[in-house]
Motif scaffolding. Sequence first.
Motif, short mmCIF file in Angstrom:
data_model
loop_
_atom_site.label_atom_id
_atom_site.label_comp_id
_atom_site.label_asym_id
_atom_site.label_seq_id
_atom_site.Cartn_x
_atom_site.Cartn_y
_atom_site.Cartn_z
N LEU A 113 0.67 -1.30 -0.01
CA LEU A 113 0.10 -0.04 -0.10
C LEU A 113 0.87 1.13 -0.10
CD1 LEU A 113 -3.07 -0.61 2.53
CD2 LEU A 113 -3.34 -0.28 -0.02
N ARG A 114 1.99 1.22 0.83
CA ARG A 114 2.72 2.56 0.95
C ARG A 114 3.56 2.83 -0.43
NH1 ARG A 114 2.81 4.23 6.22
NH2 ARG A 114 2.46 2.90 7.84
N ASN A 115 3.68 1.81 -1.13
CA ASN A 115 4.41 1.92 -2.22
C ASN A 115 3.58 2.17 -3.65
OD1 ASN A 115 7.34 1.76 -1.57
ND2 ASN A 115 6.91 -0.14 -0.87
N LEU A 116 2.30 2.37 -3.40
CA LEU A 116 1.53 2.50 -4.63
C LEU A 116 1.76 3.63 -5.36
CD1 LEU A 116 -2.01 1.25 -3.35
CD2 LEU A 116 -0.29 -0.10 -4.76
N PRO A 117 1.73 3.93 -6.72
CA PRO A 117 2.54 5.05 -7.37
C PRO A 117 1.35 6.15 -7.35
CG PRO A 117 1.84 3.23 -9.02
CD PRO A 117 1.58 2.63 -7.39
N LEU A 118 1.52 7.27 -7.45
CA LEU A 118 0.36 8.24 -7.63
C LEU A 118 -0.11 8.57 -8.93
CD1 LEU A 118 1.99 10.66 -5.02
CD2 LEU A 118 0.27 9.23 -4.72
N ARG A 119 0.73 8.26 -10.07
CA ARG A 119 0.14 8.45 -11.34
C ARG A 119 0.83 7.35 -12.35
NH1 ARG A 119 4.58 10.78 -14.41
NH2 ARG A 119 6.15 11.60 -12.98
N TRP A 120 0.21 7.14 -13.50
CA TRP A 120 0.90 6.16 -14.39
C TRP A 120 0.59 6.79 -15.90
CZ3 TRP A 120 -1.39 3.53 -18.49
CH2 TRP A 120 -0.73 2.37 -19.12
N SER A 121 1.38 6.70 -16.59
CA SER A 121 1.38 7.43 -17.95
C SER A 121 1.66 6.46 -19.02
CB SER A 121 2.37 8.62 -18.21
OG SER A 121 1.86 9.60 -17.13
N SER A 122 0.99 6.70 -20.19
CA SER A 122 1.37 5.94 -21.38
C SER A 122 1.08 6.80 -22.53
CB SER A 122 0.36 4.79 -21.67
OG SER A 122 0.55 3.98 -22.95
N GLY A 123 2.05 7.31 -23.37
CA GLY A 123 1.88 8.29 -24.35
C GLY A 123 1.52 9.64 -23.83
N ASN A 124 0.27 10.16 -24.45
CA ASN A 124 -0.20 11.59 -23.85
C ASN A 124 -1.50 11.04 -22.93
OD1 ASN A 124 -2.20 10.53 -25.95
ND2 ASN A 124 -2.56 12.83 -26.37
N LEU A 125 -1.63 9.94 -22.44
CA LEU A 125 -2.80 9.66 -21.63
C LEU A 125 -2.09 9.23 -20.01
CD1 LEU A 125 -3.79 8.82 -24.45
CD2 LEU A 125 -5.28 7.43 -23.08
N HIS A 126 -2.60 9.87 -19.20
CA HIS A 126 -2.30 10.01 -17.85
C HIS A 126 -3.18 9.52 -16.74
CE1 HIS A 126 1.60 12.00 -19.30
NE2 HIS A 126 0.66 12.67 -20.28
N CYS A 127 -3.10 8.60 -16.13
CA CYS A 127 -3.96 8.20 -15.08
C CYS A 127 -3.37 8.53 -13.66
CB CYS A 127 -4.03 6.70 -14.96
SG CYS A 127 -4.46 5.71 -16.52
N VAL A 128 -4.48 9.24 -12.98
CA VAL A 128 -4.23 9.67 -11.61
C VAL A 128 -5.36 9.50 -10.67
CG1 VAL A 128 -4.97 11.96 -11.96
CG2 VAL A 128 -3.27 11.74 -10.07
N HIS A 129 -5.36 9.42 -9.40
CA HIS A 129 -6.66 9.19 -8.87
C HIS A 129 -7.53 10.39 -8.72
CE1 HIS A 129 -9.57 8.22 -5.72
NE2 HIS A 129 -9.38 9.24 -5.09
N ALA A 130 -7.06 11.63 -8.42
CA ALA A 130 -7.95 12.69 -8.35
C ALA A 130 -7.88 13.86 -9.28
CB ALA A 130 -7.71 13.35 -6.56
N ALA A 131 -6.59 14.32 -9.65
CA ALA A 131 -6.47 15.36 -10.33
C ALA A 131 -5.06 15.75 -10.82
CB ALA A 131 -7.11 16.56 -9.83
N PHE A 132 -4.96 16.59 -11.82
CA PHE A 132 -3.59 17.24 -11.99
C PHE A 132 -3.88 18.72 -12.13
CE2 PHE A 132 -1.68 13.58 -14.44
CZ PHE A 132 -0.96 12.92 -13.35
#
Length: 259
Positions: free
Chosen positions: A166-185
């Motif tokens: 749990l502590r090491n879960l990333p905050l974001r992940w990206s592929s090309g110009n698509l970016h995944c995040v929980h809440a916002a950028f």
Amino acid sequence: MLGNLTNKRGGAASSINLRPLQIEMTPKRPFYAVGDVHGCLDQMQAALSKIDDDIEALEIDDPMLVFLGDYVDRGPKSAQVLDELFHLSLENPDDLICLMGNHERMMLDFLDTPLKAGPRWLRFGGMETLESYSIEGVTHDAGPEQLYEACEELWDALPEGLEPWLRNLPLRWSSGNLHCVHAAFDPALPIRQQSQDVMLWGCDSFLKTARNDGNWVIHGHTVVDKAIWEHSRISLDTGCYFTGELTAAAFTSNTCRIL
């Protein structure tokens, strides 16, 4: 293929929902994203089956699976959701990404500082998570002794290895110009200069201002009636814990398809 995650096959391919895109989507690798689970194990397993069926029906090559955070709290089966995602992550380290959500952060804060973090976490769904670990009798107005006791019981109940995962879960992940995040950028800042607070909790300008740098942001956290994508944002949190609807989306061939 991600079908190995669930070993569930058969049935018709998922329905496809398409609309024109303002900015071209150019992922380096096809992927699926799943909104906020919040302890809803049955819906999560159903979403995995839909994804498996979609991969098989369309013969998607080498896809990724991304969960957008908030696996715990509010729903009835947080412990079971965490256990399944933890083991799927261990079995599929190159194909599965679980992002951290603000509810995972609150749970970890409770484990670290129960008196300080406990009251807030309990108000936002922590009681349901404790109950999923068979920790009963904790109330919203729990006092110091009750908070300490619940914290110790939760430490004892967590499977080996889950807390550091749990502590090491990333905050974001990206592929090309698509970016995944929980809440916002923050739309005023580059993707790689975002603060932890914004990525976990959001910011006011995110839902009001489109990005102008050619990037798409795929997120949960903010509940919407139906998944929407507009102005460089794709919102996938459909409030599963009270609507029963967990949304998954496919990002393949310059399309966003809601399954």
